[in-house]
Design a protein around this motif. Structure first.
Motif, mmCIF file in Angstrom:
data_model
loop_
_atom_site.group_PDB
_atom_site.id
_atom_site.type_symbol
_atom_site.label_atom_id
_atom_site.label_comp_id
_atom_site.label_asym_id
_atom_site.label_seq_id
_atom_site.Cartn_x
_atom_site.Cartn_y
_atom_site.Cartn_z
ATOM 1 N N ILE A 99 0.523 -1.529 -0.396
ATOM 2 C CA ILE A 99 -0.344 0.183 0.050
ATOM 3 C C ILE A 99 1.273 1.485 0.384
ATOM 4 O O ILE A 99 1.889 1.057 0.945
ATOM 5 N N ILE A 127 -0.510 -1.530 -4.620
ATOM 6 C CA ILE A 127 -1.574 0.063 -4.366
ATOM 7 C C ILE A 127 -1.490 1.172 -4.527
ATOM 8 O O ILE A 127 -1.519 1.302 -2.664
ATOM 9 N N LEU A 129 -3.209 4.606 -3.207
ATOM 10 C CA LEU A 129 -3.491 6.022 -2.464
ATOM 11 C C LEU A 129 -3.629 7.026 -3.573
ATOM 12 O O LEU A 129 -4.621 8.129 -3.055
ATOM 13 N N VAL A 133 -2.956 11.360 1.399
ATOM 14 C CA VAL A 133 -4.108 10.170 1.562
ATOM 15 C C VAL A 133 -3.879 10.104 3.252
ATOM 16 O O VAL A 133 -2.482 10.214 4.106
ATOM 17 N N LYS A 137 -6.250 5.818 6.828
ATOM 18 C CA LYS A 137 -6.674 5.722 4.728
ATOM 19 C C LYS A 137 -5.476 4.166 4.754
ATOM 20 O O LYS A 137 -6.328 3.615 4.444
ATOM 21 N N PHE A 138 -4.346 4.783 5.112
ATOM 22 C CA PHE A 138 -3.060 3.770 5.501
ATOM 23 C C PHE A 138 -3.378 2.553 5.715
ATOM 24 O O PHE A 138 -3.320 1.697 5.491
ATOM 25 N N GLU A 140 -6.862 0.875 6.881
ATOM 26 C CA GLU A 140 -7.710 0.818 6.609
ATOM 27 C C GLU A 140 -7.771 -0.081 5.266
ATOM 28 O O GLU A 140 -8.699 -1.375 5.416
ATOM 29 N N GLU A 141 -7.143 0.306 4.588
ATOM 30 C CA GLU A 141 -6.901 -0.231 2.883
ATOM 31 C C GLU A 141 -5.954 -1.208 3.410
ATOM 32 O O GLU A 141 -5.709 -1.961 2.251
ATOM 33 N N ALA A 142 -4.495 -0.930 3.832
ATOM 34 C CA ALA A 142 -4.221 -2.024 4.147
ATOM 35 C C ALA A 142 -4.301 -3.229 4.714
ATOM 36 O O ALA A 142 -4.114 -4.389 4.460
ATOM 37 N N GLU A 143 -5.384 -3.334 5.775
ATOM 38 C CA GLU A 143 -6.559 -3.993 6.295
ATOM 39 C C GLU A 143 -7.246 -5.020 5.270
ATOM 40 O O GLU A 143 -7.115 -6.337 5.062
ATOM 41 N N LYS A 144 -8.042 -4.130 4.581
ATOM 42 C CA LYS A 144 -8.987 -4.780 3.521
ATOM 43 C C LYS A 144 -8.277 -5.101 2.240
ATOM 44 O O LYS A 144 -8.903 -6.053 2.115
ATOM 45 N N ARG A 145 -7.096 -4.657 1.965
ATOM 46 C CA ARG A 145 -5.972 -5.396 0.779
ATOM 47 C C ARG A 145 -5.602 -6.698 1.535
ATOM 48 O O ARG A 145 -4.662 -7.076 0.919
#
Length: 222
Positions: A99, A127, A129, A133, A137-138, A140-145
């Protein structure tokens, strides 16, 4: 021309960025893909070409303008010719998922984009962002992805302090050890990275890549 010669020719042509003709490059890529998989073209032509460009940058033969141009060209080749073919054959094995983004308050994009391309051309799934940012958000996206790495860029002294917020959130959630956090940007330093608790500082894209690979190798041995 022998099949293996086209990979060498493609590598050498792309690494001479100052005289490169994009139409000639496209034809070489198409010819290479007639005989090799997209992964082989990346591994034996494009990745080595980016490494040569990186060495020329370190030696002062190339400057930021050439790096930006090389990054733009690689992105076009990857997205137009390679990514669709890889997708058709199913998910390719990667070195890890990254990320990346420029921290909140900072809209500088060039350095981060070059890092993205260098990491991507070296086998990482990236990915991006974008810029400005928020710290959350870093995470959240790390967890989601299900990422392995969080890479954060800052080009302003007024925004670099926001990087620490990312690490603070990771600690608050009890997930700091899940991720390698690497930082970079003109005002940053090794000392700053240590102070905020980052795992590494990349002084340029290739230094960051080297350190990231070393950190991942250590993690895989544990």
């Amino acid at each position: 021309m022998k099949h293996s010669d086209i990979l060498e020719k493609l590598k050498n042509y792309m690494s001479t960025i100052e005289t490169l003709d994009i139409n000639v490059l496209r034809k070489l890529v198409e010819e290479a893909l007639e005989n090799y998989s997209p992964e082989e073209v990346i591994e034996k032509s494009l990745r080595p070409a980016m490494e040569i460009i990186g060495e020329k940058f370190k030696e002062g033969e190339y400057f930021i303008a050439e790096l930006v141009l090389a990054a733009d060209i690689f992105k076009e080749i990857f997205n137009t010719y390679l990514k669709p073919r890889i997708a058709e054959r199913g998910k390719a094995k990667t070195l890890g998922k990254v990320i990346i983004g420029t921290i909140e308050g900072d809209i500088h994009d060039i350095g981060k984009s070059i890092v993205s391309v260098v990491f991507q051309s070296s086998g990482f799934e990236v990915i991006d962002l974008g810029v400005d940012v928020p710290a959350w958000k870093f995470v959240e996206e790390a967890e989601k992805r299900k990422a392995d790495v969080i890479a954060i860029s800052a080009l302003l002294t007024t925004t670099m302090l926001n990087i620490e917020k990312v690490i603070a959130i990771l600690k608050e959630k009890g997930i700091r050890d899940k991720y390698i956090v690497i930082v970079g940007g003109a005002p940053l330093s090794e000392e700053f990275a240590r102070k905020i608790g980052a795992d590494a500082y990349g002084k340029d894209p290739y230094d960051g890549l080297k350190k990231l690979k070393e950190l991942l190798a250590k993690r895989h041995k544990q």
